[in-house]
Each structure stands twice: as C-alpha cells, then as structure tokens.
Enzyme design. Structure first.
Site, short mmCIF file in Angstrom:
data_model
loop_
_atom_site.label_atom_id
_atom_site.label_comp_id
_atom_site.label_asym_id
_atom_site.label_seq_id
_atom_site.Cartn_x
_atom_site.Cartn_y
_atom_site.Cartn_z
N LYS A 19 24.84 -21.06 -30.13
CA LYS A 19 24.71 -20.66 -31.55
C LYS A 19 25.41 -21.37 -32.75
O LYS A 19 24.68 -21.31 -33.73
CB LYS A 19 25.03 -19.07 -31.60
CG LYS A 19 24.09 -18.21 -30.81
CD LYS A 19 24.43 -16.56 -31.10
CE LYS A 19 23.56 -15.86 -30.38
NZ LYS A 19 23.54 -14.52 -30.68
N ASP A 68 20.33 -11.96 -35.98
CA ASP A 68 21.42 -11.16 -35.36
C ASP A 68 22.03 -9.77 -36.31
O ASP A 68 22.05 -8.53 -36.11
CB ASP A 68 22.62 -11.59 -34.98
CG ASP A 68 22.18 -12.44 -33.47
OD1 ASP A 68 21.27 -11.86 -32.88
OD2 ASP A 68 22.82 -13.27 -33.09
#
Ligand code: ATR
Length: 291
Positions: free
Chosen positions: A66, A102
């Site tokens: 990420k 997210d």
C-alpha cells in the site's frame, strides 16, 4: 472489450475481494474479470508497468504494497495523499492514479453503526497502515479527542503527529497553533498507565492491529473493555474476535471489519466503473466467501 481488474498483495490467497467484485460485475452485466495477483515486493515495479495495458480497468492493493506502490504511479488523488497509502489504482486518461478508499469505507461503516462523534473520546489501538486510514476517517468524521495506543510508542507518536498535520482546522489557513477548534490527538504506549482511564471514558474503541485474528488473542483484559462504548474491530476473519466477544458480553455495541471491507470495495468499484455499486450483492458475496 473484456475488462480486467484485480487485487495485488503478498500473500493474496485469502483475499475475498475477488468474490465481492466479481459478484458486483456479474450483477451489473459488466464484461469483466477480477483476478488475484500474488506479487513479491521485488517484483512490484514490473507488475505496476503491466497496469498500463488497455484492458486493465483498475486494481486494488493490499499488504505489503500500500505504501510501496506510491512512487510507481503517475499521480495520487487527494484521498491517497491524505492517508499516505494507496489501496486502489484508477486509470485516468491512460495515467495510473492512486486512491485510498479505506478511510471513506471506514467512515461509511461507522455511519452504519450509528456512530456520530459527541463530546467523548475515541481510543484507537495500533499505529500501522490501517490505523492511518482509520485515524484520518475519525478526524474527518469530527472526532474531537483521539487517543492512540500502540506497542511501539514511537510509531504511535509519529502517527499522531502525521494526523495533526492533516486534521481539519476550522480556523482555516491562518489558524494559530493553539487553536482550540483543533482536535486533541495523543499517543501512548500500549502499557502506559493512561490506558485504563481512557478506555473507561471513551465513546468509541477501534482495534486496527492484527491481534485477534488467532483464537484467544487479545490486547485488553475483558474487564478493560468499555461496556458503554461502540467497539469496532477492523478484523473480519474471524467474524467475532475475542475483543468483540468481550465487548458484547459487557453490553457494548460492536461492529467487525466486514462493513469497512465491503464499503472500501464499493467505493473503488464505483470509481472504476462509474456505476452505482450493488451493495446488497457485495455484502452477500463477502459473507458467503467468509462462511
Ligand atoms: P496494517 O497495514 O494491517 O496496519 P502494520 O502496518 O504492520 O499492518 O501494523 C500492524 C499494527 O498491529 C501495528 O500497530 C502493530 O504494533 P507495532 O507498531 O508496535 O508493531 C500492531 N501489532 C501487531 N502485532 C501486535 C502484537 N502482538 N501486540 C501489539 N500490537 C501488535
């Protein structure tokens, strides 16, 4: 053209993103296949170059890529810049653009749980990648006091100062450093004496650590878990971690990581396809994949 999508991670075998996204593609009649890509850290750059293929519509990114993917993309949208991590790659005019869904996914999940920040404090366990997104979402949702507890205290302090930089400042650009409208963000070691008092008075407790994935694993003793709070664990496998079981036994409202997982997927899906995501189908696919 038949589109390709997928999720990259290492390991990736246990990801349920393929089940969630394929169900949504099929329900909307979109000709697309959502794949699972196992890519070791050393192979990430070569993999990223492959994203430029014209039939590639977009990608999801998970552990451990990420943050490593950031410099391999052409641009970042504000969501990725704010969180400092990418979980979604978009194609915009042939350019690879990193986004992060997210934080927004967590915010939607909190809304489902009926949480609206009041005057009380939120306690967050953990200061890793997931905590960055959750912390950002909490501040964006209007949390005024956030206490971070992490095993590695220095990492907790680093996250607190990063979040302070991002925190919405009502006073605008000219706001003074001591502006009272700023949220109060503090960080402590997990074994700090402050933990019990903070837990006792918090209105929201969120676990962002990986502790609880294995049976019996817990960071808090059952008697430390606040019975009057909303307790959220971003772990979705198992569906009820020891923390959530303790919270339920003490009368707390609870939420596991499944809503956050599905919402972050739904937001990514909408950005890739421009179509309204079939949330009920995505929730059902996630539950079935985990059953
Ligand atoms: P993720 O991207 O899932 O957040 P990460 O960045 O590796 O993964 O962060 C993992 C988090 O879980 C960290 O807060 C980590 O604490 P440290 O920063 O002290 O390493 C926490 N964590 C993992 N295992 C833990 C354990 N056994 N006890 C306490 N905290 C733990």
């Amino acid at each position: 053209m038949s589109w390709r999508l997928g999720v990259v991670g290492y390991p990736i075998e246990h990801s349920i993103s393929p089940a969630i996204h394929q169900a949504a593609l099929d329900r909307l009649g979109i000709d697309g296949r959502y794949e699972r890509w196992s890519v070791a850290p050393g192979a990430l750059a070569a993999w990223a170059a492959g994203l430029r293929a014209p039939d590639l519509l977009g990608a999801n990114v998970t552990i451990p890529h990420k943050e490593a993917l950031l410099p391999l993309l052409d641009a970042l949208d504000p969501s990725a810049r704010q969180v400092g991590a990418v979980n979604t790659v978009l194609k915009q005019d042939g350019r690879l653009v990193g986004a992060n869904t997210d934080a927004a996914g967590f915010a939607l999940a909190l809304g489902d749980a009926g949480y609206a920040p009041a005057s009380g404090e939120a306690v967050m366990l953990g200061a890793g990648g997931a905590a960055r997104a959750v912390g950002h979402a909490l501040l964006a949702a209007g949390v005024r006091r956030l206490a971070i507890f992490n095993r590695d205290a220095a990492r907790g302090q680093a996250l607190a100062s990063a979040l302070r930089q991002q925190a919405p400042q009502r006073g605008g650009q000219g706001a003074r450093a001591d502006d009272r409208s700023r949220p109060l963000i503090e960080a402590f070691a997990l074994d700090a004496p402050d933990l019990d008092a903070r837990l006792a008075r918090c209105e929201l407790l969120v676990n962002t650590t990986s502790v609880g994935m294995r049976p019996g694993e817990r960071l808090l003793r059952p008697d430390q878990v606040p019975g009057g709070a909303l307790v959220v664990d971003i772990i979705y496998r198992p569906a009820e971690t020891p923390l959530l079981a303790d919270a339920r036994a003490r009368g707390a409202r609870t939420q596991n990581g499944l809503p956050m997982l599905v919402y972050q997927a739904a937001i990514a899906f909408e950005r890739w396809t421009g179509r309204k995501p079939p949330l009920d189908v995505m929730f059902a696919a996630a539950r079935q994949a985990l059953a």
